[in-house]
Design an enzyme around this catalytic site. Sequence first.
Site, PDB file in Angstrom:
ATOM      1  N   ASP A   1       0.832  -1.203   0.000  1.00 52.86           N
ATOM      2  CA  ASP A   1       0.000   0.000   0.000  1.00 52.86           C
ATOM      3  C   ASP A   1       0.869   1.257   0.000  1.00 52.86           C
ATOM      4  O   ASP A   1       1.962   1.272   0.580  1.00 52.86           O
ATOM      5  CB  ASP A   1      -0.882  -0.036   1.257  1.00 52.86           C
ATOM      6  CG  ASP A   1      -1.828   1.129   1.362  1.00 52.86           C
ATOM      7  OD1 ASP A   1      -2.551   1.387   0.389  1.00 52.86           O
ATOM      8  OD2 ASP A   1      -1.842   1.775   2.427  1.00 52.86           O
TER       9      ASP A   1
ATOM     10  N   GLU B   1       1.631  -0.021  -4.877  1.00 49.29           N
ATOM     11  CA  GLU B   1       0.675   1.024  -5.242  1.00 49.29           C
ATOM     12  C   GLU B   1       1.401   2.302  -5.649  1.00 49.29           C
ATOM     13  O   GLU B   1       2.176   2.867  -4.882  1.00 49.29           O
ATOM     14  CB  GLU B   1      -0.270   1.342  -4.083  1.00 49.29           C
ATOM     15  CG  GLU B   1      -1.295   2.398  -4.482  1.00 49.29           C
ATOM     16  CD  GLU B   1      -2.160   2.883  -3.334  1.00 49.29           C
ATOM     17  OE1 GLU B   1      -3.155   3.580  -3.617  1.00 49.29           O
ATOM     18  OE2 GLU B   1      -1.836   2.586  -2.163  1.00 49.29           O
TER      19      GLU B   1
END
Length: 377
Positions: A178, A215
């Site tokens: 993330d 990400e």
Amino acid sequence: MVGKCIQRRLGVFCRTGDSVYWGYGSYPYTDATSLYLNPIFYAATVHRYDCLDYFQVDPHLGGGRALQELSRELHENGMKLIIDVSINHTGTAHKWFNKEGLFFDRSIGAYHNPDAEERGYYFFGEGADEYLCWAGVDTLPTLNYTSGRLRDILYRREDSLLKKWLKSPYDIDGWRFDVADVMARNNELQLAHEVWPEIRKSIKEEKEDAYILAEDWGDCAEYLRGNEWDSPMNYFGCARPVRQFVGEVDLFHAHMEELRQVHYKPSAKDTAERIREHLMKLPFCIRQVQFNLLDSHDTPRLHNNPEISEAAYQCALLLLFTLPGAASIYYGDEAGICGRTEDVEGCRYPMPWDKDFKREASYYLYHTLSISFLIKV
């Protein structure tokens, strides 16, 4: 991602009584060979990006045993498993930080204990309430990679976070990171290109073919040279240009009030050049493993946009399945799942298992494109 056989047994979330667990159902699906799950570790909220403990699967999801069963079932059916994690930040309730004292005694963690070892895992100012956090969200304190001890716990030791879950009995096949674009980076410290090669080395030592997915919504070619990431969530080279081509505002621009008002529909030539420009920056082997997507848990679903026609949506899907790399299907898109476009919760509706979606045109389209993808590769 797209795979080998129509008959697959996917891990799905099922509910029995008061327990939520991973269960398995055999049915014709969309030829998937990999399953990517958002965070599963013990956390304070349902999205679980505010982790409490990286070394414990959330008991609401069945705990570690459920993960073992899911992994085994997927591998027996020729599928891979990728798990989402945020090691850019934790939640304030994490046992290392423990601001609220809701899950752990206040004698544990950095917030109430200035002399605690965990204090060095974060960026504190002079007062307890002065700490660096992700995007100004004070419930998500940023991790400090100047700490060698933190690096050991997260990825260097044999029992580290990233190695533990790659090992038996969990045996996962990759990590999705993330907010990877800002990890180990802030105004004062820029450690990303020191930390990411270390992370890659650690992961590949444990499992050579493990997938490293990160990400990043922008041009991240600097991380795609073979010594850091295998692929980003390919917004830049797939979702953003494709969705704009079929009639939306650029996904990245949609986050900014001023740019959201700028409506520009690129031509086919413009779109092709934009995608080609991205791909030509990448080594061939990296280009072939790009994680292509249209929708995700962070974007409104394209088919829920009333301004996008069915023909435009079909065009976007054709592009998704023909670009180099893997085609990622966000759960429910194949079922024509309902949703709204005004906020991020609108793309996270529960899967409509009570709907006979295998008879729907959307399911047939995904299935047909999956088969065509297999023939192509």
